[in-house]
Design an enzyme around this catalytic site. Structure first.
Site, short mmCIF file in Angstrom:
data_model
loop_
_atom_site.label_atom_id
_atom_site.label_comp_id
_atom_site.label_asym_id
_atom_site.label_seq_id
_atom_site.Cartn_x
_atom_site.Cartn_y
_atom_site.Cartn_z
N HIS A 190 0.85 -1.19 0.00
CA HIS A 190 0.00 0.00 0.00
C HIS A 190 0.88 1.24 0.00
O HIS A 190 1.93 1.27 0.65
CB HIS A 190 -0.91 0.01 1.23
CG HIS A 190 -2.08 -0.90 1.08
ND1 HIS A 190 -1.93 -2.20 0.67
CD2 HIS A 190 -3.41 -0.71 1.25
CE1 HIS A 190 -3.12 -2.78 0.63
NE2 HIS A 190 -4.03 -1.89 0.97
N LYS A 654 -13.91 4.82 6.31
CA LYS A 654 -14.18 5.94 5.41
C LYS A 654 -15.68 6.07 5.15
O LYS A 654 -16.22 7.17 5.00
CB LYS A 654 -13.42 5.72 4.10
CG LYS A 654 -13.61 6.79 3.05
CD LYS A 654 -12.61 6.58 1.93
CE LYS A 654 -12.90 7.51 0.76
NZ LYS A 654 -13.84 6.94 -0.20
#
Length: 1008
Positions: A190, A654
């Protein structure tokens, strides 16, 4: 002379030896850096840094009205002056991180040896210190969990097994967990690792010098070392810092996927290859001391996986060829390690046939070797004929070298259209699999023991082979669910076998068709692929997996993760594509590829039990689960029916905020366990944790203990992402300590399950808190129409996307519109962190808690305090929120708003900021009431020290970032008059802004 970055360091009451060492070393680094900066840039830079540093409060917060002082200094700086200042602060943070990491390693050594920080024997300066009670308010009542967290050395094997004995845990239960212990840690690529590998190398060199300096200074105090040794090391340290100052911190180019593979392999080459066997020995030793009759676990109870080079979700650069080369890279590394070890054994096992007997088994083996490899016999018979063990190891060495050479040839293979790949080399002169190599090492070991000798080096090598094999790590393939449905739509349309396009089928129609196709031998996909490039690549990915398993063994790649899993058809689609490449056999309903759903959003987490029920209802799918596990490792026990399920922390956070995300993941684990049990299916939960709290990060030990009762049961899989890998695995003892705490937590959570997980009224309260928090969070993030503009203007999201720090794009699809939907969770969290809001990790929590207290203030407060003391999950949530709040600085955050917002947007953005600020202060108040702490982090002095150590110096770096962002954006708007610097290029301004991003990330010890 006062240090450039001088601060009021947190005062520690009677600091022990390690704390004194930390403070001393920080002072040395500060003085050293000041000297280097003065020599390199002059006294003017030193004076500027002092001036900027003095602009914040002793607590490390920005001044309430920064314009009056800060703007006078920062805004008038020339670009090169601002960049030099930003680089100086960034270098300071990097150096402080090295010192703290070194301190953490020393602390881990003390803890694992069973000594407490206040031990007068080990730490003679700590008499009278009580770092458990310091600054903490007693809760009304404590559970075993809370008491455990307060015990010295909790989280280590030294503590664990005596504790289990003290609590009278039945040995048979311990043995069952130990015997089936299965811990998998998965490195991911990532894009949160923004430090160049060149800089990482300098960090490692400085860490080694600091270790030597500690030894030299200790020797100086004991009169066993001399002053010149200390002076020489300090000069070497100064030289390294000077080289660093003259090195570019920014990536010169965007790294390729294979670059990222090389970065990740460093940790295995330098640390983990040797650390993992030590983990096994530590566990075995401590288990034997407490429970002499119990058997130790398998050598490979703790294994590593990797997504680096195999995770193709949103990253078109990860192709079948790249994944194949990654596998070859990994095998090459581990073979080189084995070659080094065997060379050492050749020099070690010099037993002569004149002074030691030659067992018949060894003679027989040497005879076979002579027939199979006569050239080795001809070359070495005179040299080693009288030293049979060296002779045998020389044959082993040659086979290893042949295996390595063959592997390098295999790396060139790029055509995956043919099902079987020609071998090209006689299997008698190389090792087709690690088991062949291991068998030969066993021959040496057994025959050596027959002469009455054990060899520790050989035992360690055997352990490494059992752990790493020839593959080093297991590669997980990951792809987004719509890619598979889109490919099947194209295939079905080409073949014209459905009355309408596949993507237009209902879920029940899809399941019916997929089930039929999965139980027929008829191939669906033609050998030649008349499809789009995207579909062809997907098909070739499955063909590549088949070839990988043929060449490397099934264990190299047996996991296929489906991100954004919504329905049962998402899994069956992948299983059908696997069938077409020979990875699933419809006649026996067996396969070698384990299909794993990744439930990421809150809606998907809530639907997950229903999705898995649909799959478990299918007889062929249940049979496939049994065989998929049985194909993994031979075992005397009957094969398990094992389903791995991945839960995503990033997107759920999120989507719904921190509290709601954590509660939904907690509930999902419980409900999935309840779903699987009636079918006789065992679960392995794969936790997709990020580095930041907003993406599931935080201390792994407490996080594992906070999982619901039966969700662990000796098995867990966790991602290790980005900058977290560097912070945990750069130093050997620190890496080993991290692995030990994870292993301890898994065993502890499996044997000492919390009784609080099944109290239904508590769950109802958490459900209510989660719903309130989610409503508040979504009202801001998803329903407030100004939030998107606010985010793109007030945070450095656009500039972060221009960092050349990762091969993967910031968005799943190429889309530069100002939306939040396609934006990945990593840059989302990264941007809020840079601007010191850290909003995803706390917003909505305060409102939920306050609304609950408003109903029955005193009674509900007592109840929440009770939760905090007794319920691991609730304590973990509150502790993470508290840590994040301590890093928030609304003064500097407001400065971002004031300076980066256009005049027409000021009013609407100010209203948003006021809403955020109200929630922040409310959340602080609620957390303090629950924890009983007067100030944030009073209950964790070490963490409080670390946060305060950084907060002060991040403030001027934030002012510099705002100034550079403002100039850059003005330049991009061609507002050169307002800029007042027409001769400054956009490239230079962007470079300055990116340097501040690097520096703040280092200071926060976190990116996304």
């Amino acid at each position: 002379m006062r240090s450039t970055l001088n601060r009021n360091h947190p005062q520690l009451v009677q600091p022990n030896r390690l704390e004194s060492l930390l403070l001393h070393r920080i002072k040395v680094i500060e003085d050293l850096l000041e000297g280097v900066l003065r020599d390199e840039c002059g006294q003017e830079l030193v004076d500027l840094l002092r001036q900027l540093r003095s602009m914040c409060s002793p607590e490390g917060q920005a001044p309430t009205v920064p314009e009056t002082e800060v703007l006078k200094v920062v805004e008038k700086l020339e670009l090169d002056e601002a960049i030099r200042a930003a680089r100086a602060f960034a270098l300071y943070f990097q150096l402080i991180n090295i010192v703290e990491q070194h301190y953490e390693q020393e602390e881990s050594i003390v803890r694992t040896r069973g000594a407490t920080q206040s031990s007068p024997v080990t730490l003679p300066n700590a008499e009278g210190a009580d770092n458990h009670a310091n600054g903490q308010t007693e809760l009304p009542e404590h559970s075993i969990f809370d008491a455990i967290l307060r015990e010295p050395n909790a989280g280590t094997f030294t503590w664990l097994f005596p504790k289990l004995k003290q609590l009278n845990v039945p040995p048979r239960h311990i043995q069952n967990i130990i015997q089936n212990l299965d811990i998998q840690l998965v490195f991911t690529a990532h894009p949160t690792e923004i430090v160049r590998q060149t800089i990482r190398a300098k960090q490692r060199r400085i860490a080694k010098i600091l270790g030597k300096l500690d030894e030299a200074e200790a020797g100086l105090a004991n009169h066993t070392r001399s002053n010149w040794e200390v002076d020489a090391l300090q000069a070497q340290l100064t030289e390294e810092v000077r080289f660093w100052w003259r090195t570019d911190e920014l990536h010169q180019f965007r790294p390729t996927v294979l670059d990222e593979v090389e970065y990740s392999l460093h940790y295995f080459r330098e640390v983990l290859f040797d650390a993992i066997p030590q983990l096994y020995h530590r566990l075995s030793l401590n288990l034997k001391q407490a429970f002499p009759k119990l058997q130790p676990p398998r050598y490979n109870f703790c294994k590593f996986g990797s997504w680096v080079g195999s995770d193709r979700d949103g990253n078109p650069a990860v192709t079948p060829d790249i994944t194949w080369q990654t596998s070859c890279y990994q095998r090459n590394l581990v073979l080189e390690k084995y070659i080094q070890s065997v060379n050492k054994l050749i020099n070690l096992l010099t037993l002569s046939q004149y002074w030691s007997e030659v067992p018949p088994g060894l003679e027989k083996s040497l005879g076979q070797d002579q027939l199979q490899m006569p050239e080795v016999y001809d070359r070495l018979s005179i040299r080693f004929l009288g030293e049979p063990f060296r002779f045998k190891l020389s044959y082993i060495l040659k086979r290893l070298e042949n295996t390595r050479d063959r592997n390098q040839q295999q790396a060139q293979l790029i055509d995956f259209s043919h099902p079987i790949h020609p071998q090209g080399m006689n299997e008698q002169i190389y090792y087709p699999a690690a088991q062949n190599f291991l068998a030969e090492l066993r021959v040496v070991q057994e025959n050596l023991q027959a002469t009455g000798i054990n060899c520790q080096e050989l035992d360690t090598l055997i352990g490494q082979v059992e752990i790493f094999g020839f593959n080093l790590t297991q590669l997980d393939i990951r792809q987004e669910s719509s890619c598979h449905s889109d490919a099947l739509t194209e295939i079905v349309n080409y073949l014209q076998i459905l009355p309408k396009p596949y993507n237009e089928l209902t879920e029940s129609e899809r399941l019916e068709w997929l089930t039929q196709e999965l139980q027929t031998r008829r191939p669906l996909i033609p050998h030649d692929l008349p499809f789009s490039d995207k579909t062809q690549e997907l098909i070739n990915t499955f063909r590549m997996i088949r070839r990988l398993q043929e060449e490397f063994g099934v264990e190299i790649c047996r996991t296929y993760i489906i991100s954004m899993s919504h329905d049962a058809s998402d899994l069956l689609e992948v299983l059908l594509l696997a069938k077409e490449s020979g990875l699933f056999d419809p006649t026996t309903a067996s396969g070698t590829l384990h299909v794993i759903p990744l439930f990421e959003t809150v809606d998907d987490l809530q639907r997950a039990p229903g999705v898995m029920t649909q799959l478990f209802d299918l007889a062929f799918y249940r049979n496939y689960l049994v065989d998929a596990q049985a194909s993994q490792e031979p075992s005397p026990e009957p094969p398990l029916s094992l389903q791995e399920i991945m839960l995503g922390y990033s997107d759920s956070n999120k989507d719904s905020g921190f509290l709601s995300s954590n509660w939904e993941i907690y509930k999902a684990q419980q409900r999935l366990q309840e779903t699987a049990e009636p079918y006789g299916v065992s679960l392995r939960i794969f936790h997709g944790r990020g580095g930041s709290v907003g993406r599931g990060g935080g201390p792994a030990y407490e996080a594992i203990l906070a999982q619901p009762g039966y969700s662990v049961n000796g098995r867990i899989k966790i991602t290790e992402q980005g900058e977290v890998v560097a912070s945990k695995y750069s130093l050997p003892e620190l890496a080993l300590y991290n692995l030990e705490t994870i292993s301890t937590a898994v065993i502890q959570s499996s044997l000492l399950r919390s009784t609080m997980d099944s109290i239904e009224p508590w769950h109802e309260i958490m459900e209510d808190l989660s719903a309130r928090s989610r409503k508040r969070y979504r009202a801001l993030i998803h329903e407030q129409e100004d939030l998107v503009d606010f985010f793109y203007e007030v945070t450095p999201i656009n500039e972060i996307s221009q960092l050349q720090h990762a091969a993967r794009p910031a968005r799943r699809r190429a889309d530069n519109r100002r939306t939040l939907e396609g934006l990945r969770a990593i840059p989302w969290v990264f941007s809020w962190t840079q601007s010191r809001f850290l909003l995803p990790a706390w917003y909505g929590v305060g409102t939920a808690l306050q609304d609950f207290l408003d109903e029955k203030s005193a009674e509900h407060l007592t109840l929440l305090q009770y939760f905090y003391g007794k319920w691991p999950f609730f304590k973990m949530v509150i502790s993470k929120v508290e840590m994040t709040l301590a890093k928030v600085d609304l003064q500097i955050a407001h400065h971002y708003l004031q300076e980066l917002t256009s005049s027409e947007d000021v009013d609407r953005f100010e209203r948003l900021f006021e809403q955020i600020a109200q929630e922040y202060y409310l959340t602080r108040e609620m957390v303090s009431k629950i924890t009983g702490n007067q100030q944030l982090l009073d209950g964790d002095p070490n963490l409080k020290r670390s946060v305060h150590l950084r907060n002060g110096t991040i403030v001027p770096l934030g002012f510099l970032q705002v100034s550079l962002l403002k100039r850059l954006r003005q330049h991009q708007r061609q507002d050169r008059v307002a800029l007042g610097a027409g001769n400054v290029s956009e490239k230079d301004l962007l470079r300055g802004a990116l340097l501040t991003i690097n520096g703040i990330a280092a200071g926060m010890r976190n990116t996304g």
